[in-house]
Design an enzyme around this catalytic site. Sequence first.
Site, PDB file in Angstrom:
ATOM      1  N   LYS A 179       4.153   1.781  -3.197  1.00 19.80           N
ATOM      2  CA  LYS A 179       4.524   0.420  -2.836  1.00 19.80           C
ATOM      3  C   LYS A 179       5.734  -0.101  -3.642  1.00 19.80           C
ATOM      4  O   LYS A 179       6.852   0.275  -3.351  1.00 19.80           O
ATOM      5  CB  LYS A 179       3.309  -0.493  -2.929  1.00 19.80           C
ATOM      6  CG  LYS A 179       2.265  -0.139  -1.842  1.00 19.80           C
ATOM      7  CD  LYS A 179       1.216  -1.208  -1.622  1.00 19.80           C
ATOM      8  CE  LYS A 179       0.439  -0.977  -0.351  1.00 19.80           C
ATOM      9  NZ  LYS A 179      -0.873  -0.357  -0.516  1.00 19.80           N
ATOM     10  N   TYR A 228     -10.068   1.154  -1.763  1.00 21.81           N
ATOM     11  CA  TYR A 228      -9.170   1.634  -0.715  1.00 21.81           C
ATOM     12  C   TYR A 228      -8.125   2.517  -1.366  1.00 21.81           C
ATOM     13  O   TYR A 228      -7.441   2.095  -2.300  1.00 21.81           O
ATOM     14  CB  TYR A 228      -8.487   0.463   0.007  1.00 21.81           C
ATOM     15  CG  TYR A 228      -7.449   0.942   0.997  1.00 21.81           C
ATOM     16  CD1 TYR A 228      -7.824   1.351   2.280  1.00 21.81           C
ATOM     17  CD2 TYR A 228      -6.101   1.028   0.645  1.00 21.81           C
ATOM     18  CE1 TYR A 228      -6.888   1.825   3.173  1.00 21.81           C
ATOM     19  CE2 TYR A 228      -5.158   1.504   1.543  1.00 21.81           C
ATOM     20  CZ  TYR A 228      -5.550   1.904   2.807  1.00 21.81           C
ATOM     21  OH  TYR A 228      -4.619   2.387   3.687  1.00 21.81           O
ATOM     22  N   ASP A 277      -5.407   4.702  -9.388  1.00 16.21           N
ATOM     23  CA  ASP A 277      -4.568   4.490  -8.213  1.00 16.21           C
ATOM     24  C   ASP A 277      -3.895   3.128  -8.389  1.00 16.21           C
ATOM     25  O   ASP A 277      -4.484   2.088  -8.092  1.00 16.21           O
ATOM     26  CB  ASP A 277      -5.444   4.521  -6.954  1.00 16.21           C
ATOM     27  CG  ASP A 277      -4.660   4.225  -5.684  1.00 16.21           C
ATOM     28  OD1 ASP A 277      -3.462   3.866  -5.786  1.00 16.21           O
ATOM     29  OD2 ASP A 277      -5.243   4.337  -4.592  1.00 16.21           O
ATOM     30  N   TYR A 295      -3.944  -0.758  12.510  1.00 13.44           N
ATOM     31  CA  TYR A 295      -5.194  -1.527  12.364  1.00 13.44           C
ATOM     32  C   TYR A 295      -5.344  -2.565  13.470  1.00 13.44           C
ATOM     33  O   TYR A 295      -5.726  -3.710  13.222  1.00 13.44           O
ATOM     34  CB  TYR A 295      -5.222  -2.251  11.008  1.00 13.44           C
ATOM     35  CG  TYR A 295      -4.855  -1.396   9.814  1.00 13.44           C
ATOM     36  CD1 TYR A 295      -5.597  -0.269   9.487  1.00 13.44           C
ATOM     37  CD2 TYR A 295      -3.765  -1.716   9.012  1.00 13.44           C
ATOM     38  CE1 TYR A 295      -5.267   0.519   8.386  1.00 13.44           C
ATOM     39  CE2 TYR A 295      -3.428  -0.927   7.907  1.00 13.44           C
ATOM     40  CZ  TYR A 295      -4.191   0.185   7.611  1.00 13.44           C
ATOM     41  OH  TYR A 295      -3.857   0.956   6.528  1.00 13.44           O
TER      42      TYR A 295
HETATM   43  C1  LIG Z   1      -1.451   0.877   0.047  1.00 18.33           C
HETATM   44  C2  LIG Z   1      -2.336   1.675  -0.824  1.00 18.33           C
HETATM   45  C3  LIG Z   1      -2.437   3.078  -0.678  1.00 18.33           C
HETATM   46  C4  LIG Z   1      -1.762   3.827   0.436  1.00 18.33           C
HETATM   47  O1  LIG Z   1      -0.382   3.787   0.370  1.00 18.33           O
HETATM   48  P1  LIG Z   1       0.491   4.107   1.678  1.00 18.33           P
HETATM   49  O2  LIG Z   1       1.896   4.123   1.186  1.00 18.33           O
HETATM   50  O3  LIG Z   1       0.204   3.021   2.651  1.00 18.33           O
HETATM   51  O4  LIG Z   1       0.040   5.442   2.184  1.00 18.33           O
HETATM   52  C5  LIG Z   1      -3.219   3.776  -1.582  1.00 18.33           C
HETATM   53  N1  LIG Z   1      -3.872   3.138  -2.569  1.00 18.33           N
HETATM   54  C6  LIG Z   1      -3.798   1.807  -2.745  1.00 18.33           C
HETATM   55  C7  LIG Z   1      -4.519   1.181  -3.888  1.00 18.33           C
HETATM   56  C8  LIG Z   1      -3.048   1.021  -1.869  1.00 18.33           C
HETATM   57  O5  LIG Z   1      -2.999  -0.310  -2.028  1.00 18.33           O
END
Ligand SMILES: *Cc1c(COP(=O)(O)O)cnc(C)c1O
Length: 420
Positions: free
Chosen positions: A272, A141, A243, A13
């Site tokens: 994460k 996102y 998500d 980024y």
């Molecule tokens: C960080 C994130 C992703 C992507 O995860 P990566 O391990 O960076 O590919 C997807 N969804 C949400 C809500 C996120 O915060």
Amino acid sequence: MPNLINQHLWFPYTQMQKLDKVYEVKSAQGAHLKLSDERELLDGISSWWSVVYGYNHPKITSALIEQLQQVSHVMLGGLSNEPARKFADLLAKITPEGLNHVFFSDSGSVGVEVALKIAIQYFSNQKQFDKKRILSLEGSYHGDTFKAMEVGGDSDFQQAFSHIFSDKLHLPKPKHAFDADNDSIQKDIDLLEQMLKAKNHEIAAFIVEPLVQCVGNFNIYSPKYLQAARKLCDEYNVLLIFDEVATGFGRTGKLFAASHAGISPDIIILGKALTAGYLGHAATVVSDKVYEAFLDETYEKAFMHGPTYMGNALACAVGLKAYEIFEQENYLEKISKIEVGFREKLLGFQHKKVKEIRVLGAIAVIEVWDESDLLGFQEFGIERGVWLRPFGPNLYTMPAYILEQAEINKITETMLAWFK
Ligand SMILES: *Cc1c(COP(=O)(O)O)cnc(C)c1O
């Protein structure tokens, strides 16, 4: 500060032509980063919200070394390993009721791709080929891979590709607060209902970041919206996908954001904090109903996906140990203390540049009217020994859960000092 930019490392980024400074971390312990020039920074972001138990946690480090001496990785094609099996058992147990089948992958974005592929194939396996679109929220996102970008609603991340996305289907982002009254929540629910009513025959799934759209301006909304979404998705035969890559494992004050609403999605994605920031991994966990649509005598209905590193033994061993720590050391209590600290220090602060302050769990955000008012904050924080990195108009913190009261104060005081 020595200039550590070299010719070969391409940063995320980032306009590389303008990048003149990054800070190289030599070592890290707990919530503290030590830079190559020996300066120490208190980390207010926990490395994109993943290192929730702190750096170099002795129990995680030894779990990793132990596993390394057994087996670090085997392919999950035809082979398996004990940490992967046990971690899948654990995730089936701790995720919301009914989510019982775990598909591992190597990053959150891929975990989202897996969820979207599963949702579309769930319907194509039942010969419902029209139900192939994914509904999502503006400002969301879901990662940087193609389909994850397409369902994402934050233009910054996909500007260069907007001409190739033909299938975007967005609802306006929820405009109510976490504790909003029923009337203002109902307005957002009505929009969802209208959309599902009109287009359910072409929609496979509705994907949301439950409660907090993190990258999308840290928009925080009500668990009642999620409850209504659950009802409406059932009514219109649309799969509901949470998500929880960012919100999972305590970030919002409960184990999962779904726990605030007391409901189960059809599919949940974890990443994460799943592996505590030690190794990249993600889990896509689905319900019996979804899983069973893939069972058959033939290959045709099978899920044809398999990241090389899925179920990596080191990542799964770390994930198992991380959750053991979460439970045994009562992290929900630590998170609730952080939330109280954030609320006491930040809520009520007023300044003409500040638009709104929001706190939920171990998330605190000061949103400004004009994002240029945050230019230079990163260096301001570093001078005060704190690592914070504003994002758009948001000065935010999502720290490790291990912060002491004095450290919580140091972070919030640094955020407020910028305006004083
Ligand atoms: C960080 C994130 C992703 C992507 O995860 P990566 O391990 O960076 O590919 C997807 N969804 C949400 C809500 C996120 O915060």
